[in-house]
Write a protein that holds these residues in place. Structure first.
Motif, PDB file in Angstrom:
ATOM      1  N   UNK A 167      49.611  43.446  78.134  1.00 31.29           N
ATOM      2  CA  UNK A 167      48.802  44.656  78.251  1.00 31.29           C
ATOM      3  C   UNK A 167      47.368  44.390  77.786  1.00 31.29           C
ATOM      4  N   UNK A 168      47.223  43.617  76.714  1.00 30.06           N
ATOM      5  CA  UNK A 168      45.874  43.290  76.255  1.00 30.06           C
ATOM      6  C   UNK A 168      45.160  42.406  77.270  1.00 30.06           C
ATOM      7  N   UNK A 169      45.879  41.463  77.862  1.00 26.44           N
ATOM      8  CA  UNK A 169      45.268  40.589  78.865  1.00 26.44           C
ATOM      9  C   UNK A 169      44.740  41.407  80.038  1.00 26.44           C
ATOM     10  N   UNK A 170      45.547  42.325  80.562  1.00 21.60           N
ATOM     11  CA  UNK A 170      45.109  43.166  81.672  1.00 21.60           C
ATOM     12  C   UNK A 170      43.916  44.023  81.270  1.00 21.60           C
ATOM     13  N   UNK A 171      43.986  44.634  80.105  1.00 25.37           N
ATOM     14  CA  UNK A 171      42.900  45.515  79.671  1.00 25.37           C
ATOM     15  C   UNK A 171      41.588  44.755  79.539  1.00 25.37           C
ATOM     16  N   UNK A 172      41.638  43.550  78.969  1.00 29.05           N
ATOM     17  CA  UNK A 172      40.403  42.779  78.794  1.00 29.05           C
ATOM     18  C   UNK A 172      39.877  42.285  80.143  1.00 29.05           C
ATOM     19  N   UNK A 173      40.772  41.869  81.030  1.00 25.71           N
ATOM     20  CA  UNK A 173      40.324  41.430  82.351  1.00 25.71           C
ATOM     21  C   UNK A 173      39.716  42.587  83.136  1.00 25.71           C
ATOM     22  N   UNK A 174      40.349  43.746  83.058  1.00 20.60           N
ATOM     23  CA  UNK A 174      39.795  44.913  83.755  1.00 20.60           C
ATOM     24  C   UNK A 174      38.417  45.270  83.210  1.00 20.60           C
ATOM     25  N   UNK A 175      38.279  45.280  81.896  1.00 18.74           N
ATOM     26  CA  UNK A 175      36.984  45.601  81.299  1.00 18.74           C
ATOM     27  C   UNK A 175      35.929  44.576  81.711  1.00 18.74           C
ATOM     28  N   UNK A 176      36.331  43.312  81.817  1.00 19.86           N
ATOM     29  CA  UNK A 176      35.393  42.260  82.223  1.00 19.86           C
ATOM     30  C   UNK A 176      34.967  42.447  83.673  1.00 19.86           C
ATOM     31  N   UNK A 177      35.923  42.764  84.541  1.00 20.23           N
ATOM     32  CA  UNK A 177      35.609  43.025  85.950  1.00 20.23           C
ATOM     33  C   UNK A 177      34.631  44.195  86.068  1.00 20.23           C
TER      34      UNK A 177
END
Length: 454
Positions: free
Chosen positions: A144-154
Motif C-alpha cells: 500500500x505504501x509503494x502504490x501511494x508513493x508511486x501515485x504521488x510521484x506520478x
C-alpha cells in the motif's frame, strides 16, 4: 468483457502512450515513458490505484543495487538469474530471466535516486530460494505504501492519471493497436486513441472460470488478489493471436491468517517456525516456500494449519505492517507454554510436544528440512492460517522490453505488456515462484515498456 474492434472513425481524445492499469507496473511504466518524453495517460478501473500490489508486502528483489552494497551484501545479476531458474526448474525463457535480473538493480537505484523512494534492504532474514538478501522495501514493508508513493510521484510529475475507467475494447488495424474503449462507473463510454499501448492490468485470478481452466489444483483456494484481475489482457491477446506461455503459473500463499484474511510474513517460518495441522502434526518441509504452502495447507483437514513461532521471530515479523495489523486484530496468539498455546488453538498438546521434541538443531528432519541452531523458545506465538491464490501470470509472451510477441514469434509494433499481464519467470506451475518475482516483473518490464520507443 474484453473485446477487440476495428478503429472507429474518430477518437474522443488521443495520446502518445496509453497505459492500462495503475498498479506498481503501470505507474512505473508511466514514469519511464514520461521521462522519455512521451505524452502519457494512465487509466485505472478503481476509484483509487491499488491493485494486487497494495495487498502485497511491496518488496522488489534486486541484485547489485546500491543499497545492497551499502549493506555489505555482495550480489550480481548472474547469481540472481541462477536463483530464478533453480526455483523454476529451468522452465523459464533464459533471455527474459536475464533481462529481469540485469534490470533489477537499475530500477531500484532509479526509483531511489531519481524519485526519492526510501527503499532499504530486508537484511534480517532470508527468503526461500534467494542465495543473497536482495529484497528491497519501503519503511512500512507494505505494498500500500509503494502504490501511494508511486501515485504521488506520478502526480508530481504532471502525468495524467484517470481513475474509474475500465478498458473494455482494444481498437486495432491488423497487429497495430490504435486505441481503447473505456467505460465509466455510470456506464458512459469514451474512446482514447494512442500511438503505443502498455497492458499493466495484471492476471486472471479474479476469474474463477479461468483459474479452474488453467490451474485446477488451486481453484478452490481463497482468492487473495484484487477482484479486478479478470484476465482482460489474456482475452485481448488471444483475440489478437498473441503468444501465451505458462498460463498455469501462479503465486500461492500458505500463510494467510484465517479468518482475518491477512498475509503473515514467511519470516515466521524461515527463522525457525513450523506449521501443524488440526491434529497438531507437521505435514511437510516448510522451508520450500510460501507459494508451495498454499496447496499443501489446503490439503490438510479443514483446509487450514497453524503456524507456530516465538517472540524472537515475532520481533522480526513486526517490521511488516501486515503482521502488526494481524496482531491488532487478534490473529496472533501467544502463550508462555506449549500446553497453553495448544489450549488456545484447540490442538492436541501431546502431538505438539512430540513435534517440537523431534526437531534437532543442525540436523535434517524426516521431511528433509535442515534446521538451524536456534530452537523455538517461550513465549510462543501462533496464527491459524489457510492457503490462498495471490496472483496469476497473464501469460502474454514478451521480449525483454515488454513488447508483446505474436504466436508466430514476430513482435506487435506498438503493444506492450508487463507485470501480471505478461508471462513472468515462475515456471509452469506454483513451485517455480521465487519471492518477489511478481513485483520484479512489474518494475523491470514496466520501466522497459514505458521507456521503449516505437
Amino acid at each position: 468483457m474484453a473485446e477487440i474492434a476495428p478503429t472507429p472513425d474518430a477518437f474522443d481524445i488521443e495520446v502518445g502512450t496509453l497505459i492500462v492499469g495503475a498498479g506498481a507496473c503501470g505507474l512505473i511504466a508511466a514514469l519511464a515513458a514520461h521521462e522519455a518524453g512521451q505524452e502519457v495517460l494512465v487509466i485505472e478501473a478503481d476509484p483509487v490505484p491499488q491493485g494486487s500490489t497494495a495487498l502485497s508486502a511491496g518488496l522488489i528483489p534486486a541484485a547489485g543495487a546500491a543499497l545492497q552494497a551499502e549493506a555489505g551484501i555482495a550480489d550480481d545479476a548472474a547469481r540472481f538469474a541462477g536463483d530464478i531458474q533453480a526455483k523454476a526448474k529451468g522452465e523459464n525463457d533464459p533471455a527474459l530471466v536475464a533481462a529481469l535480473a540485469e534490470g533489477s538493480a537499475g530500477v531500484i537505484d532509479w526509483l531511489s535516486t531519481r524519485y526519492g523512494l526510501p527503499f532499504s534492504v530486508v537484511s534480517d532474514f532470508d527468503y526461500p530460494g534467494h542465495s543473497r538478501r536482495r529484497m528491497h522495501g519501503l519503511p512500512s514493508r507494505s505494498g500500500a505504501e509503494l502504490i501511494d508513493r508511486l501515485r504521488a510521484t506520478v502526480e508530481a510529475q504532471g502525468i495524467d492519471l484517470l481513475c474509474g475507467r475500465r478498458a473494455e475494447i482494444l481498437y486495432h488495424e491488423g497487429r497495430t493497436i490504435t486505441g481503447a474503449g473505456l467505460r465509466a462507473p455510470d456506464g458512459t463510454r469514451e474512446t482514447v486513441g494512442c500511438a503505443k499501448l502498455v497492458l499493466a492490468c495484471n492476471g486472471f485470478g479474479g476469474s474463477r472460470d479461468k483459474v479452474a481452466a488453467h490451474m485446477p489444483a488451486i481453484s478452490d483456494a481463497l482468492w487473495f488478489g484484487h477482484e479486478g484481475n479478470r484476465g482482460e489482457a489474456l482475452d485481448w491477446g488471444t483475440a489478437l493471436e498473441a503468444g501465451t506461455r505458462h498460463l498455469g503459473a501462479y503465486q500461492g500463499h500458505g500463510n494467510v491468517a484465517h479468518p482475518h484474511g491477512i498475509l503473515i510474513t514467511w519470516a515466521t517460518i524461515t527463522e525457525g517456525g513450523i506449521q501443524v495441522n488440526r491434529e497438531g502434526k507437521r505435514f511437510w518441509n516448510e522451508a520450500q516456500g510460501y507459494s508451495e504452502a498454499a496447496r499443501v495447507v489446503l490439503a490438510q483437514p479443514g483446509g487450514e494449519a497453524v503456524t507456530i513461532f516465538d517472540a524472537r521471530i515475532a520481533g522480526i515479523a513486526r517490521q511488516f505492517e501486515d503482521f502488526r495489523n494481524a496482531e491488532a486484530q487478534g490473529a496472533v496468539r501467544s502463550a508462555d507454554t506449549l500446553d497453553e498455546l495448544a489450549a488456545q488453538l484447540d490442538l492436541p498438546a501431546d502431538a505438539l510436544h512430540a513435534e517440537m521434541s523431534a526437531i534437532t538443531p543442525g540436523e535434517t528432519d524426516r521431511f528433509g528440512r535442515l534446521w538451524g541452531e536456534t530452537r523455538l523458545a517461550p513465549p510462543y506465538c501462533a496464527v491459524r492460517v489457510t492457503g490462498a491464490l495471490f496472483h496469476t501470470q497473464g501469460g502474454l509472451v514478451t521480449d525483454g522490453s515488454g513488447r508483446v510477441m505474436a504466436a508466430d514469434g514476430t513482435p506487435f509494433p506498438n503493444l506492450f505488456a508487463a507485470g501480471g499481464a505478461a508471462c513472468g519467470v515462475s515456471g509452469a506451475g506454483d513451485s517455480g515462484y521465487l519471492s518477489g518475482n511478481g513485483l520484479l516483473a512489474a518494475a523491470v518490464l514496466g520501466r522497459a515498456a514505458g521507456a521503449a520507443a516505437l
